[in-house]
Enzyme design. Sequence first.
Site, PDB file in Angstrom:
ATOM      1  CE  LYS A  11      -4.094  -2.146   2.303  1.00  0.00           C
ATOM      2  NZ  LYS A  11      -5.018  -1.975   3.376  1.00  0.00           N
ATOM      3  CE1 TYR A  51      -9.331  -2.759   0.528  1.00  0.00           C
ATOM      4  CE2 TYR A  51      -8.474  -0.736  -0.630  1.00  0.00           C
ATOM      5  CZ  TYR A  51      -8.329  -1.734   0.171  1.00  0.00           C
ATOM      6  OH  TYR A  51      -7.060  -2.240   0.356  1.00  0.00           O
ATOM      7  CG  ASN A 114      -3.714  -2.043   6.761  1.00  0.00           C
ATOM      8  OD1 ASN A 114      -3.776  -1.536   5.659  1.00  0.00           O
ATOM      9  ND2 ASN A 114      -4.573  -2.532   7.193  1.00  0.00           N
ATOM     10  CG  HIS A 117      -5.426  -6.144  -0.176  1.00  0.00           C
ATOM     11  ND1 HIS A 117      -6.715  -5.939   0.265  1.00  0.00           N
ATOM     12  CD2 HIS A 117      -5.622  -6.988  -1.058  1.00  0.00           C
ATOM     13  CE1 HIS A 117      -7.695  -6.991  -0.176  1.00  0.00           C
ATOM     14  NE2 HIS A 117      -6.979  -7.435  -0.746  1.00  0.00           N
ATOM     15  CD  GLU A 128      -9.145  -8.848  -3.273  1.00  0.00           C
ATOM     16  OE1 GLU A 128     -10.141  -8.497  -2.541  1.00  0.00           O
ATOM     17  OE2 GLU A 128      -8.045  -9.434  -3.070  1.00  0.00           O
TER      18      GLU A 128
END
Length: 139
Positions: A11, A51, A114, A117, A128
Amino acid sequence: MSGKRTFTMIKPDATAANNIGAITKMIEEAGFVIKASKMTRLTPERAGEFYAVHKERPFYKDLCEYMSSGPIVAMVLEKDNAVADFRTLIGATNPADAAEGTIRKLYAKSIEANAVHGSDADETAAEEAKFFFSALELY
Ligand code: UDP
Ligand code: MG
């Protein structure tokens, strides 16, 4: 029977912190084989599509802005029991709750930023992967 593939993104917080190499090394050392990899950038709209399952959640808008704030590295990973083993490797969503030695414990900045993913099921992993890679790339 658990599948052999999962999908991940490194990320924007982790790419900004120059941790692409360190995180990728942990992934490979845990036994995952990188089957596809691409450094790219999401628009807020495309992050919203990725998302979409979270669109009613209070954190959705911020999440879409954050996920489009810098480059990400999308990867398809192969290993036996890939989805569950990768969730173990990355740790809990909130780094404050993540186990010692997990990627999020080591590299995440916050519950939002964070670091990585990880897909939550074999079906989502396949969807995905297709969101980022063509059929030819998903050999
Ligand atoms: N997230 C957030 N606030 C929350 C929960 C989640 O900003 O309270 C973000 C975080 O980046 C997380 C992503 O939304 O990774 C997707 O949430 P999910 O519950 O699917 O967590 P994950 O599967 O990534 O652990
Ligand atoms: Mg999730």
